[in-house]
Scaffold this motif. Structure first.
Motif, short mmCIF file in Angstrom:
data_model
loop_
_atom_site.label_atom_id
_atom_site.label_comp_id
_atom_site.label_asym_id
_atom_site.label_seq_id
_atom_site.Cartn_x
_atom_site.Cartn_y
_atom_site.Cartn_z
N GLU A 1 18.41 -6.95 0.23
CA GLU A 1 18.02 -7.70 -0.98
C GLU A 1 18.78 -7.25 -2.22
O GLU A 1 19.14 -8.08 -3.07
N VAL A 2 19.02 -5.96 -2.34
CA VAL A 2 19.69 -5.44 -3.54
C VAL A 2 21.10 -6.01 -3.65
O VAL A 2 21.53 -6.49 -4.71
N GLN B 1 25.04 -10.04 -5.98
CA GLN B 1 25.95 -11.16 -5.79
C GLN B 1 25.44 -12.41 -6.50
O GLN B 1 26.22 -13.17 -7.08
N LEU B 2 24.12 -12.62 -6.45
CA LEU B 2 23.53 -13.79 -7.09
C LEU B 2 23.70 -13.72 -8.60
O LEU B 2 24.03 -14.72 -9.26
N ALA B 3 23.47 -12.54 -9.17
CA ALA B 3 23.65 -12.36 -10.62
C ALA B 3 25.10 -12.63 -11.02
O ALA B 3 25.37 -13.29 -12.04
N LYS B 4 26.03 -12.13 -10.23
CA LYS B 4 27.45 -12.35 -10.50
C LYS B 4 27.80 -13.83 -10.44
O LYS B 4 28.51 -14.36 -11.30
N SER C 1 32.43 -5.00 -10.31
CA SER C 1 32.98 -4.64 -9.00
C SER C 1 32.57 -5.60 -7.89
O SER C 1 33.06 -5.50 -6.76
N VAL C 2 31.67 -6.53 -8.20
CA VAL C 2 31.20 -7.47 -7.18
C VAL C 2 32.28 -8.53 -6.95
O VAL C 2 32.71 -9.21 -7.87
N ARG C 3 32.70 -8.67 -5.70
CA ARG C 3 33.77 -9.61 -5.35
C ARG C 3 33.36 -10.45 -4.15
O ARG C 3 32.50 -10.08 -3.36
N GLU D 1 26.51 -18.94 -3.61
CA GLU D 1 26.94 -19.96 -4.57
C GLU D 1 25.95 -21.12 -4.59
O GLU D 1 25.63 -21.67 -5.65
N LYS D 2 25.47 -21.49 -3.42
CA LYS D 2 24.50 -22.59 -3.33
C LYS D 2 23.20 -22.22 -4.04
O LYS D 2 22.62 -23.05 -4.77
N ALA D 3 22.74 -20.98 -3.84
CA ALA D 3 21.52 -20.53 -4.51
C ALA D 3 21.71 -20.50 -6.02
O ALA D 3 20.82 -20.92 -6.78
#
Length: 674
Positions: free
Chosen positions: A421-422, A427-430, A449-451, A458-460
């Motif tokens: 979940e973390v 990734q969702l925040a990014k 640093s999230v890539r 993206e859909k969410a």
């Protein structure tokens, strides 16, 4: 801004939201349009044809339940033509319905009876027909009698919308009937015995199994209250007669997604008069618990607490009322002079996640995000949340599930993000920031640093961007990580496992001294346990006090047992997981010599020579009035809260289950799993 339209109904002008159906519009005009199959909040199906109305400019009558209000519409609900049609429908139904209104349990609240009265129909003009289908009454909860069924479909639709899918139609025309899969008894189906169908049924086809000759509806006093048996804190309506509870129904407003209570909340009240009920104080003499007086019990407890002082500890469930929590704090701090007081809340959450939770209206949200939660009607873990989410999805809302484990509710999600979940929240925040949503600079820096954002993320993110009122429901251990999403967009709510976790946190009943676990692990000279603590073995302590409504396994090992009022026997307030302050009236008087928790605390303090006053409504409101201010937090899961929600909820309700017909349900489920 909500668009409004004006129309005339029976000569009355009314202004309603665009999209409202004519039954809803008529209600605002003070006009009742007869109906049998319509359910507020659901799309009309026009099965009963009772709601036919005439609209000027149209050749034929239309069904009001599925006709939208339009600007300038002129509606007539009582023309000769529609009245004749309605009378025909009732006449036809009466030909297939038992006419035993004099002894029928639903007399007084039966819609068919009321409409027959309105049209002056004592019996049908058609030939009588009786189906003679068998009655399903093999369980102690609900009785199904197909002979009374009017095929309105309300029970079927309710069951489907909340996701349980137990009931369905079989057959055609007048040979139709409502059945379970393979027409098996309810206990052999997937029925959870929530009883939502009982609230939906407008006649006597579905009824509480124990209702026969337990009083007529007009003899009941109906009192609105709150269920305290799990973290949902559902609204309930309690029907009492001669000082005892006769039945409990869902108390949420008609049409709300929250109009639901589970089997615990509906049928658990049996435990109030169970054999395990403690009605007088008890003390251990020569190894056995024996009855004593309140004066004697309080003297003993006061002496022990006075002697122990800082080495005394208080542990409580988080389902006690706000007034109980504030009084307990005063007793511990002012009278006993100890900092050791804590609740079961600390087993699955930190109080900060509840103090920083926001408020929301699930009936208005168009996007629900479940983070680390696995609500389930079948496992009886936050079942009302499960049902409410499923209803909202059926009514058009979208659902995103973020969980590292498989979840049943994930099957209805628009996006199901499985994994850590973390990492998924990062990734969702990014993805949200990349889509142009504004975020705190500190949060942007933390996500550099999230890539490589996956397609499902993206859909969410796209769903969140498009939503008007997204709400995040999160496991408390993931609150800080999930709050970073709410900082970008949406509202966030931490969901606890007990009814008043949020109230307990806001009242400040969290230890500045030893924690619940530390006190239970041993070393306390005196340990004072309040409520149905999830312990069956006596902790290592010189003196154990148990204050509860039932003689639990832990109470059987106590040195002193103080009888407390059961739920429904004490007035007060609580704060549900949505942040709503709810008032609980005293529905019935406490059994025997039982007292409310706060009354016991006040009497005990007085015995110790300290004056502790009952908290005022102002004190409670002041404690609850905390301004929520979210801030950027690390993307981490807080550790130390790994318990089984299912086992925990069952353990804090052990007396409710074993002291009521719920024990039958538990044993039936266990037998089916073998």
């Amino acid at each position: 801004m909500e668009q409004l339209v004006k129309l005339h109904i029976d000569g009355k002008e009314v202004e309603v939201s665009a999209g409202s159906n004519l039954i809803e519009a008529a209600e605002l005009a003070g006009v009742h349009i007869p109906n049998l199959c319509y359910m507020k909040g659901m799309k009309g199906i026009g099965a009963c044809r009772m709601c036919l109305v005439e609209v000027e400019g149209l050749k034929a009558p239309v069904i009001a339940c599925n006709t939208k209000a339009k600007e300038g519409m002129v509606v007539n609900t009582k023309t000769d033509r529609v009245q004749e049609t309605r009378e025909f429908v009732i006449d036809l139904l009466l030909s297939m319905h038992p006419l035993d209104c004099m002894t029928c349990t639903k007399a007084g609240v039966c819609n068919l009876q009321q409409y027959a009265y309105d049209f002056g129909l004592k019996e049908s003009s058609f030939a009588r027909k009786k189906s003679g289908y068998p009655v399903d009454e093999a369980n102690p909860f609900m009785k199904r009698d197909p002979d009374y069924c009017i095929l309105c479909g309300r029970c079927v639709r309710t069951c489907k919308e909340q996701g349980t899918n137990v009931l369905e139609f079989m057959g055609r025309g007048i040979e139709s009937r409502v059945i379970t899969a393979n027409d098996r008894p309810l206990q052999e189906s997937e029925c959870t015995f929530c009883g939502s169908c009982l609230d939906a049924c407008p006649v006597n086809a579905l009824l509480e199994a124990d209702r026969w000759r337990k009083g007529r509806e007009w003899e009941y006093e109906k009192i609105n209250s709150v269920c305290l048996l799990c973290g949902n804190g559902c609204d309930i309506t309690v029907s009492t007669r001669d000082g005892s509870v006769q039945k409990i129904n869902s108390g949420a407003p008609a049409g709300s997604a929250e109009k639901y209570i589970c089997a615990y909340g509906r049928f658990g009240f049996d435990c109030i008069g169970a054999e395990s009920r403690v009605t007088v104080p008890m003390k251990r003499i020569d190894g056995e618990l024996k009855e004593t007086t309140w004066e004697d019990a309080l003297d003993i407890v006061a002496a022990k607490l006075r002697k122990a002082g800082k080495n005394a500890g208080f542990i409580s469930v988080a389902g006690i009322q706000n007034e109980d929590a504030l009084t307990l704090k005063k007793l511990a701090g002012d009278a006993v002079k100890t900092k050791n007081f804590d609740t079961t809340l600390s087993l699955y959450a930190d109080s900060g996640s509840f103090r920083n939770s926001m408020t929301a209206d699930i009936d208005r949200t168009d996007l629900i995000i479940l983070v680390g939660l696995n609500p389930s009607q079948w496992e009886r873990v936050l079942p009302a949340l499960d049902a409410s989410v499923r209803r909202r999805v059926n009514r058009g809302a979208k659902l995103i599930v973020i969980n590292e484990k498989d979840t049943g509710i994930g099957g209805i999600a628009a996006v199901h993000l499985a994994g850590d979940e973390v990492s998924l929240l990062q990734q969702l925040a990014k993805a949200l920031i990349d889509k142009g949503l504004t975020a705190d600079k500190g949060l942007e820096a933390a996500l550099k640093s999230v890539r490589g954002i996956p397609e499902e993320i993206e859909k969410a993110a796209a769903l969140i961007v498009a939503a008007n009122e997204p709400v995040i429901f999160t496991d408390p251990s993931l609150f800080d990580a999930a709050a970073n999403i709410a900082l970008i967009k949406g509202r966030i709510i931490s969901v606890g496992l007990e009814s008043n976790t949020r109230g307990i946190a806001l009242m400040g009943l969290s230890t500045p001294g030893k924690s619940y676990k530390e006190m239970v692990d041993g070393g306390m000279e005196v340990l004072y346990a309040i409520g149905e603590i999830p312990l069956t073995q006596r902790p290592k302590t010189d003196f154990l006090i148990v204050q509860n409504s039932h003689l639990t396994e832990l109470a059987k090992q106590a040195d002193i047992v103080l009888p407390s009022a059961a739920f429904l026997e004490s007035a007060g307030t609580m704060i549900d997981y949505m942040g709503r302050m709810k008032h609980l009236p005293k529905v019935i008087e406490p059994q025997g010599e039982a007292r409310s928790h706060r009354d016991i605390f006040i009497s005990l303090a007085k015995t110790m020579g300290i004056s502790v006053k009952l908290p005022t409504a102002t004190e409670v409101k002041k404690a609850a009035n905390v301004k929520v201010k979210l801030s950027v937090s690390p993307f981490v899961r807080k550790e130390g809260f790994d318990i089984s929600p299912e086992a925990f909820i069952e353990s804090i309700n052990a007396s409710v289950i074993s002291g009521s017909r719920l024990l039958w349900l538990k044993e039936a489920v266990q037998a089916a799993s073998v």
